[in-house]
Design a protein around this motif. Sequence first.
Motif, PDB file in Angstrom:
ATOM      1  N   ARG A   3       1.602   3.521   1.922  1.00 30.48           N
ATOM      2  CA  ARG A   3       1.037   4.779   2.443  1.00 30.48           C
ATOM      3  C   ARG A   3       1.429   4.989   3.894  1.00 30.48           C
ATOM      4  NH1 ARG A   3      -4.485   3.911  -0.740  1.00 30.48           N
ATOM      5  NH2 ARG A   3      -3.961   5.146  -2.572  1.00 30.48           N
ATOM      6  N   GLN A   4       1.411   3.921   4.697  1.00 32.36           N
ATOM      7  CA  GLN A   4       1.796   4.022   6.102  1.00 32.36           C
ATOM      8  C   GLN A   4       3.232   4.508   6.262  1.00 32.36           C
ATOM      9  OE1 GLN A   4       1.181   0.052   7.544  1.00 32.36           O
ATOM     10  NE2 GLN A   4      -1.049   0.245   7.557  1.00 32.36           N
ATOM     11  N   GLN A   5       4.073   4.187   5.275  1.00 27.36           N
ATOM     12  CA  GLN A   5       5.484   4.552   5.342  1.00 27.36           C
ATOM     13  C   GLN A   5       5.804   5.770   4.473  1.00 27.36           C
ATOM     14  OE1 GLN A   5       8.089   1.032   5.153  1.00 27.36           O
ATOM     15  NE2 GLN A   5       6.215  -0.175   5.353  1.00 27.36           N
ATOM     16  N   ASN A   6       4.761   6.481   4.033  1.00 28.95           N
ATOM     17  CA  ASN A   6       4.916   7.693   3.217  1.00 28.95           C
ATOM     18  C   ASN A   6       5.745   7.473   1.956  1.00 28.95           C
ATOM     19  OD1 ASN A   6       3.407   9.378   4.999  1.00 28.95           O
ATOM     20  ND2 ASN A   6       5.164   9.332   6.378  1.00 28.95           N
ATOM     21  N   VAL A   7       5.544   6.336   1.323  1.00 33.24           N
ATOM     22  CA  VAL A   7       6.235   6.013   0.077  1.00 33.24           C
ATOM     23  C   VAL A   7       5.524   6.751  -1.063  1.00 33.24           C
ATOM     24  CG1 VAL A   7       6.738   4.144  -1.549  1.00 33.24           C
ATOM     25  CG2 VAL A   7       7.037   3.786   0.919  1.00 33.24           C
ATOM     26  N   PRO A   8       6.257   7.557  -1.842  1.00 33.69           N
ATOM     27  CA  PRO A   8       5.609   8.365  -2.875  1.00 33.69           C
ATOM     28  C   PRO A   8       5.339   7.636  -4.189  1.00 33.69           C
ATOM     29  CG  PRO A   8       7.940   8.879  -2.809  1.00 33.69           C
ATOM     30  CD  PRO A   8       7.678   7.908  -1.696  1.00 33.69           C
ATOM     31  N   GLN A   9       5.981   6.486  -4.410  1.00 30.07           N
ATOM     32  CA  GLN A   9       5.783   5.791  -5.690  1.00 30.07           C
ATOM     33  C   GLN A   9       5.912   4.291  -5.498  1.00 30.07           C
ATOM     34  OE1 GLN A   9       7.312   7.485  -9.333  1.00 30.07           O
ATOM     35  NE2 GLN A   9       8.235   5.535  -9.868  1.00 30.07           N
ATOM     36  N   LEU A  10       5.049   3.561  -6.183  1.00 29.45           N
ATOM     37  CA  LEU A  10       5.070   2.099  -6.190  1.00 29.45           C
ATOM     38  C   LEU A  10       5.348   1.639  -7.615  1.00 29.45           C
ATOM     39  CD1 LEU A  10       4.488  -0.666  -4.824  1.00 29.45           C
ATOM     40  CD2 LEU A  10       2.086  -0.297  -5.416  1.00 29.45           C
ATOM     41  N   ASN A  11       6.364   0.806  -7.779  1.00 33.90           N
ATOM     42  CA  ASN A  11       6.733   0.280  -9.094  1.00 33.90           C
ATOM     43  C   ASN A  11       6.452  -1.217  -9.154  1.00 33.90           C
ATOM     44  OD1 ASN A  11       7.955   2.772  -9.979  1.00 33.90           O
ATOM     45  ND2 ASN A  11       9.648   2.283  -8.610  1.00 33.90           N
ATOM     46  N   LEU A  12       6.283  -1.710 -10.358  1.00 35.86           N
ATOM     47  CA  LEU A  12       6.071  -3.131 -10.589  1.00 35.86           C
ATOM     48  C   LEU A  12       6.680  -3.455 -11.938  1.00 35.86           C
ATOM     49  CD1 LEU A  12       4.461  -5.829  -9.884  1.00 35.86           C
ATOM     50  CD2 LEU A  12       2.700  -4.885 -11.352  1.00 35.86           C
TER      51      LEU A  12
END
Length: 125
Positions: free
Chosen positions: A86-95
Motif C-alpha cells: 500500500r505504501q508503494q501504491n501496488v494495485p495487486q498482490l499475488n501468491l
Amino acid sequence: MYEFGRALRGVETVLSDPAHGEYLVAEADGCHRDQLTLILHWHDLFDANVATIEHVFVHPMYRGNADSENRKVYDALHQHAIERCRQQNVPQLNLHVVSDNLRVQRAYEKRGLTATGLWMTKRLN
C-alpha cells in the motif's frame, strides 16, 4: 531443481538492492519463526508494479497449529507485506500456492486472497 550458487546470488541481489524485493522475517524467543519474500515487478496491464509473496516459511513447530498466538506471528508478517504494498501504491498482490495444497489455499483465503487458477509455468533453462 535450483542451482545453489544461482539461488545464493539471487538472495544477495535482493539483500543489496531493495528494488528487487525484500525479505520479511519474524523471530520469537530467538527462533526464526516465519518469513516471506516480497517481490515487486512491473505489470503492463496495471501500468504499475505488482507484488508477489514468495518463499513463505513457517517454522515446522508452528505449522497447522490453530493456536491464535502462533497464527498472530505470521498474520503480522503477512499484514506488514500488505502495508508495504500500500505504501508503494501496488494495485495487486499475488501468491503462488501449489494447486493441490488446499489446506494452505484455505489459510490464505482467510487472509483475503482469492484463488484464480491462473498460474502455469515452464522452466526455460
